[in-house]
Enzyme design. Structure first.
Site, PDB file in Angstrom:
ATOM      1  N   GLY A 210      21.202   2.589 -47.699  1.00  0.00           N
ATOM      2  CA  GLY A 210      20.635   1.342 -48.188  1.00  0.00           C
ATOM      3  C   GLY A 210      19.169   1.518 -48.495  1.00  0.00           C
ATOM      4  O   GLY A 210      18.566   2.531 -48.130  1.00  0.00           O
ATOM      5  N   HIS A 431      -2.439 -18.764 -69.692  1.00  0.00           N
ATOM      6  CA  HIS A 431      -1.413 -17.721 -69.577  1.00  0.00           C
ATOM      7  C   HIS A 431      -0.319 -18.151 -68.595  1.00  0.00           C
ATOM      8  O   HIS A 431       0.871 -18.116 -68.910  1.00  0.00           O
ATOM      9  CB  HIS A 431      -2.087 -16.416 -69.111  1.00  0.00           C
ATOM     10  CG  HIS A 431      -1.159 -15.269 -68.898  1.00  0.00           C
ATOM     11  ND1 HIS A 431      -1.128 -14.175 -69.732  1.00  0.00           N
ATOM     12  CD2 HIS A 431      -0.229 -15.039 -67.946  1.00  0.00           C
ATOM     13  CE1 HIS A 431      -0.228 -13.317 -69.301  1.00  0.00           C
ATOM     14  NE2 HIS A 431       0.327 -13.818 -68.209  1.00  0.00           N
ATOM     15  N   GLU A 432      -0.735 -18.610 -67.416  1.00  0.00           N
ATOM     16  CA  GLU A 432       0.257 -18.985 -66.402  1.00  0.00           C
ATOM     17  C   GLU A 432       1.062 -20.199 -66.837  1.00  0.00           C
ATOM     18  O   GLU A 432       2.274 -20.248 -66.656  1.00  0.00           O
ATOM     19  CB  GLU A 432      -0.418 -19.245 -65.049  1.00  0.00           C
ATOM     20  CG  GLU A 432      -1.063 -18.012 -64.411  1.00  0.00           C
ATOM     21  CD  GLU A 432      -0.133 -16.811 -64.327  1.00  0.00           C
ATOM     22  OE1 GLU A 432       1.099 -17.007 -64.216  1.00  0.00           O
ATOM     23  OE2 GLU A 432      -0.628 -15.668 -64.396  1.00  0.00           O
ATOM     24  N   HIS A 435       3.772 -19.194 -69.158  1.00  0.00           N
ATOM     25  CA  HIS A 435       4.995 -18.756 -68.468  1.00  0.00           C
ATOM     26  C   HIS A 435       5.798 -19.960 -68.002  1.00  0.00           C
ATOM     27  O   HIS A 435       7.002 -20.053 -68.240  1.00  0.00           O
ATOM     28  CB  HIS A 435       4.637 -17.949 -67.208  1.00  0.00           C
ATOM     29  CG  HIS A 435       4.160 -16.553 -67.475  1.00  0.00           C
ATOM     30  ND1 HIS A 435       4.871 -15.654 -68.228  1.00  0.00           N
ATOM     31  CD2 HIS A 435       3.063 -15.883 -67.040  1.00  0.00           C
ATOM     32  CE1 HIS A 435       4.221 -14.494 -68.248  1.00  0.00           C
ATOM     33  NE2 HIS A 435       3.112 -14.620 -67.547  1.00  0.00           N
TER      34      HIS A 435
HETATM   35 ZN    ZN Z   1       1.795 -13.131 -67.014  1.00  0.00          ZN
END
Ligand code: ZN
Ligand code: ADP
Ligand code: MG
Length: 614
Positions: A210, A431-432, A435
């Site tokens: 694992g 930018h954020e 998203h």
């Molecule tokens: Zn980004």
């Protein structure tokens, strides 16, 4: 303790006594005469006669070809001299007549037989014994306290017996399949008769495989705690020695010990260090091959019914030599996979017993936010939360500690005093939100949980956290495309608002490329290729890097296909942001002001009726 050990000790002792004897004889034959010689001064015959006449000579010994005499000086000091023996018939007469009573009958050298005996025999013997004791002590320390002197290159497997590992199956959360398989082994060790009656052979060895941190070592320790039989634990790297043959000797010794202690468990951690495939091309590592060969031989050599069970753990099962994996050796494979939602929650709970928490902590939400985290990371999250509570002067851990520490483990600590210009902050915020908006506007993507533009020590300047409502085991084509769109959303916002692009998207680009590539080469999700495996995964548990398995023309086509997937996702993200430019501005300014916003705040603004443009 047992015969084998005593035999070994006796052999060591005999060897030591013989060596000591030889050394003492040599000491008597060379060293003592040399020392004596150093005490004697050579002189000539006339000096001897003069001394005799002067009356200073005390003792004389006439030997076959020399004369030894002792002179006592005026100040009482004594000195031995030796001179050549000259045919001198008057000598005895002369000595006899000397006014002083010269003793010339005895021997000068052996004046004190007891002292001589002590010096030449007792002293060296005492010295040897002291040396032996010191050597024993040093060796037994090196050998792990077993007092196994004179047995260089033996195993230093630690013996665990019940309760010494302090772990039981109750300490291992989740991993139910692995526990079940191991429980059978424990049961076998407790009452082998049950299995013998029906004629069943238990597997000789079980291999725990694992990713790192999923509790393989922990499971083995728990087996030791449950089994109530001796538990030998050794790490693969301990077999790797500087000298060829030492590793093999260690393996031999380990199995010898284990056979004497049966029923017992032998645990070899990180077995890939010695169990790597032997390949003809490299005749490089003789030592490792010898060790592996010895291991293979030993595993065949012992009786499965006797009750020696061998456990091993690795996170690189594909690199193991096939001979290790055939039936009769490590024929059982016990996977320890990354925990699922329920497993993560259980692990969090197990570790939370160690800390004091407020009563209303919601472990489920933490578990949902940590998809893909290993047991070790979850244990770390709990500990980080406790540390944070202490740092903030509280004596109970609360939900916010846990939430913050999830981010610490994912993205590092907050960089509170990083100075970022307003201009850059704005870009990061857009930018954020880019998203988040793209994620929120697509059906097949997970809801936004948190958006922040506080920089982290990992280098992230901000991030958008998405948390699925429920555990997902499959990834559909639509979800994959939505993910790629979301990843391109940050860059799209920069382009749309600032008409430029920044290096801040590099991590997004990497992730998007990886996913798009996997879609084309491994998931068969592109329109160009059918269900062809164009890449193979090399080590699935360690990062999962891949190697191409196709012609170079196909490789070029793959690149093209990957590019077109990302391009269309990028265009889609651009479209979404263009359509929602008002919300983009509003949310970005809200984030700039707050620095961190929750999913709810984000959705509230998004759902609010768009303000009519003034
Ligand atoms: Zn980004
Ligand atoms: P590896 O699989 O790399 O050998 P370890 O067994 O050393 O991982 O696990 C490291 C730590 O992670 C353990 O000491 C334990 O605290 C935690 N851990 C991992 N898996 C689990 C689990 N299933 N339940 C509880 N703790 C776990
Ligand atoms: Mg381990």
């Amino acid at each position: 303790m047992n015969e084998g050990k005593n035999n070994k000790n006796n052999r060591g002792l005999i060897a030591f006594v013989l060596t000591a004897l030889v050394l003492i004889l040599l000491y008597n034959a060379f060293i003592i005469p040399a020392v004596k010689k150093a005490k004697i001064k050579d002189t000539n015959y006339s000096f001897f006669l003069k001394q005799v006449d002067a009356g200073t000579v005390e003792k004389v010994q006439i030997k076959e070809d020399s004369i030894l005499f002792k002179v006592k000086g005026a100040d009482g000091s004594e000195q031995l001299y030796s001179t050549i023996k000259i045919e001198d018939p008057d000598l005895v007469d002369r000595l006899y007549k000397s006014e002083k009573d010269i003793d010339f009958t005895g021997s000068i050298e052996e004046e004190n037989p007891i002292a001589t005996f002590i010096i030449s025999w007792v002293l060296p013997l005492v010295f040897m014994i002291v040396l032996w004791l010191v050597l024993m002590k040093i060796l037994s320390k090196r050998m792990g306290g077993l007092g196994n002197a004179m047995s260089f290159g033996k195993s230093n497997a630690k013996i665990y017996v019940k309760a010494q590992t302090g772990k039981t199956f109750a300490d291992v959360a989740g991993q139910d399949e692995a526990k079940e398989a191991l429980e059978e082994i424990v049961d076998f060790l407790h009452n082998p008769q049950k299995y013998a009656d029906i004629g069943a052979d238990l597997p000789k060895g079980a291999l725990l495989v694992g990713p790192p941190g999923t509790g393989k070592t922990l499971l083995a320790k728990a087996v030791a705690g449950e089994a109530n039989v001796p538990f030998f634990s050794i790490s693969g790297s301990e077999f790797v020695e500087m000298f060829v043959g030492m590793g093999a000797a260690k393996v031999r010794d380990l199995f010898q010990q284990a056979n004497q202690k049966a029923p017992c468990i032998v645990f070899i951690d990180e077995i890939d260090t010695i169990g790597k495939k032997r390949d003809g091309q490299f005749s490089g590592n003789d030592e490792r091959e010898q060790t592996l060969n010895q291991l293979l031989t030993e595993m065949d050599g012992f009786d499965g019914k006797k009750g020696v069970v061998i456990l091993a753990a690795t996170n690189r099962p594909e690199s193991l030599d096939p001979a290790l994996l055939r039936p009769g050796r490590f024929d059982r494979r016990i996977p320890a996979e990354l925990p699922d939602l329920a497993g993560r929650e259980a692990i969090l709970r197990v570790h939370s017993h160690k800390i004091r928490t407020e009563p209303d902590v919601d472990y489920n939400s933490i578990a949902r936010a940590t998809a893909g985290a290993s047991g070790a990371e979850l244990a770390n999250i709990i500990n980080e939360a406790a540390l944070r509570a202490v740092r903030n002067g509280r004596n109970l851990v609360n939900q916010s500690d846990l939430e913050e520490s999830v981010e610490v483990v994912i993205a590092g600590y907050q960089r509170k005093n990083a100075v970022i210009s307003q201009q850059e902050k704005e870009i990061i915020a857009y930018h954020e939100i880019g998203h988040a908006l793209v994620a929120a506007m697509q059906e097949d993507s997970a809801p936004v949980h948190k958006i922040t533009i506080i920089p982290r020590t990992s280098g992230a300047l901000g991030y958008t956290m998405q948390v699925d409502e429920e555990e997902k085991f499959l990834l559909t084509r639509e979800e994959a495309l939505a993910k790629i769109s979301t990843l391109t959303g940050g860059r799209s916002a920069e382009e749309l608002v600032f008409n430029t692009c920044t290096s801040g998207a590099s991590n997004d680009i990497e992730k998007a490329t990886k996913l798009a590539r996997a879609m084309v080469t491994r998931y068969g999700m592109s329109s160009k290729f059918d269900m062809i495996a164009l890449e193979t995964v090399n080590n699935q548990y360690l990062g999962g890097d891949t190697s191409l398995a196709c012609s170079s023309e196909t490789a070029a086509q793959i690149d093209e296909e990957v590019n077109s997937i990302i391009r269309s996702a990028h265009n889609k993200a651009m479209q979404i942001l263009t359509d929602n430019i008002g919300k983009l501005h509003e949310l970005a300014h809200f984030l700039l002001e707050k620095e961190t916003i929750t999913g709810e705040e984000f959705m509230a603004i998004l759902k609010k009726e768009q303000q009519p443009a003034v």
